[in-house]
Design a protein around this motif. Structure first.
Motif, mmCIF file in Angstrom:
data_model
loop_
_atom_site.group_PDB
_atom_site.id
_atom_site.type_symbol
_atom_site.label_atom_id
_atom_site.label_comp_id
_atom_site.label_asym_id
_atom_site.label_seq_id
_atom_site.Cartn_x
_atom_site.Cartn_y
_atom_site.Cartn_z
ATOM 1 N N TRP A 157 41.739 -60.322 69.955
ATOM 2 C CA TRP A 157 42.438 -59.540 70.966
ATOM 3 C C TRP A 157 42.990 -60.447 72.054
ATOM 4 O O TRP A 157 42.547 -61.574 72.226
ATOM 5 C CB TRP A 157 41.534 -58.474 71.575
ATOM 6 C CG TRP A 157 40.334 -59.014 72.296
ATOM 7 C CD1 TRP A 157 39.126 -59.319 71.749
ATOM 8 C CD2 TRP A 157 40.228 -59.325 73.684
ATOM 9 N NE1 TRP A 157 38.278 -59.804 72.707
ATOM 10 C CE2 TRP A 157 38.928 -59.811 73.907
ATOM 11 C CE3 TRP A 157 41.108 -59.239 74.757
ATOM 12 C CZ2 TRP A 157 38.479 -60.206 75.163
ATOM 13 C CZ3 TRP A 157 40.660 -59.639 76.013
ATOM 14 C CH2 TRP A 157 39.360 -60.111 76.207
ATOM 15 N N LEU A 172 45.641 -53.950 76.128
ATOM 16 C CA LEU A 172 45.097 -54.930 75.178
ATOM 17 C C LEU A 172 45.928 -54.900 73.905
ATOM 18 O O LEU A 172 46.424 -53.849 73.510
ATOM 19 C CB LEU A 172 43.654 -54.583 74.793
ATOM 20 C CG LEU A 172 42.565 -54.724 75.824
ATOM 21 C CD1 LEU A 172 41.227 -54.282 75.227
ATOM 22 C CD2 LEU A 172 42.461 -56.142 76.323
ATOM 23 N N TRP A 180 45.466 -56.020 69.868
ATOM 24 C CA TRP A 180 44.623 -56.513 68.783
ATOM 25 C C TRP A 180 45.524 -57.076 67.692
ATOM 26 O O TRP A 180 46.566 -56.509 67.390
ATOM 27 C CB TRP A 180 43.802 -55.367 68.199
ATOM 28 C CG TRP A 180 42.660 -54.950 69.067
ATOM 29 C CD1 TRP A 180 42.642 -53.936 69.971
ATOM 30 C CD2 TRP A 180 41.372 -55.542 69.094
ATOM 31 N NE1 TRP A 180 41.413 -53.860 70.563
ATOM 32 C CE2 TRP A 180 40.609 -54.834 70.039
ATOM 33 C CE3 TRP A 180 40.783 -56.601 68.413
ATOM 34 C CZ2 TRP A 180 39.288 -55.145 70.331
ATOM 35 C CZ3 TRP A 180 39.463 -56.919 68.700
ATOM 36 C CH2 TRP A 180 38.731 -56.191 69.643
ATOM 37 N N LEU A 239 38.484 -52.291 65.870
ATOM 38 C CA LEU A 239 39.196 -52.639 67.093
ATOM 39 C C LEU A 239 38.596 -51.786 68.202
ATOM 40 O O LEU A 239 38.810 -50.576 68.261
ATOM 41 C CB LEU A 239 40.689 -52.356 66.940
ATOM 42 C CG LEU A 239 41.344 -52.842 65.637
ATOM 43 C CD1 LEU A 239 42.827 -52.546 65.653
ATOM 44 C CD2 LEU A 239 41.068 -54.310 65.407
#
Length: 115
Positions: free
Chosen positions: A37, A44, A46, A85
């Motif tokens: 990440w 964010l 990933w 995730l």
């Protein structure tokens, strides 16, 4: 982004990884995909490496604390790939922006708006 905020996000991701480890244990024949990440100004992102996978064979299940990536690879060795995730507190998994290009799945989640 401040180093202490990045460290806090990392701690929360590890805590959530332990909490959701059963997802991987429940699929003994699945291969875990090592997602990484990066913090962005608004959320964010990933990055999930999915070599030798076609886009039609990718599924992303979205829950409040985790996005579960499942992908089926048919060659060179058939496998079911699973990636977790994690969604730390303060981030919203929906709507996630999901893009697959160059054998990498990118999943972006936004920081939750302050109330």
């Amino acid at each position: 982004m401040r180093p202490e905020l990045l460290a806090e996000i990392e701690r929360e991701i590890e805590r959530l990884r332990r909490r959701h480890a059963a997802v991987l244990r429940d699929r003994p024949h699945a291969e875990e995909v090592p997602a990484r990440w990066a913090a962005e100004a608004s959320g964010l992102c990933w990055f999930v490496p999915l070599e030798d996978v076609v886009e039609a064979d990718i599924d992303v299940e979205i829950t409040r604390e985790v996005l579960i990536v499942r992908a089926h690879r048919s060659s060179p060795e058939p496998a079911v790939l699973v990636g977790l995730l994690l969604v730390p507190p303060g981030y919203d998994p929906e709507p996630a922006v999901i893009r697959f290009a160059a054998e990498t799945l990118e999943v972006r989640i936004q920081r939750r708006a302050a109330r």
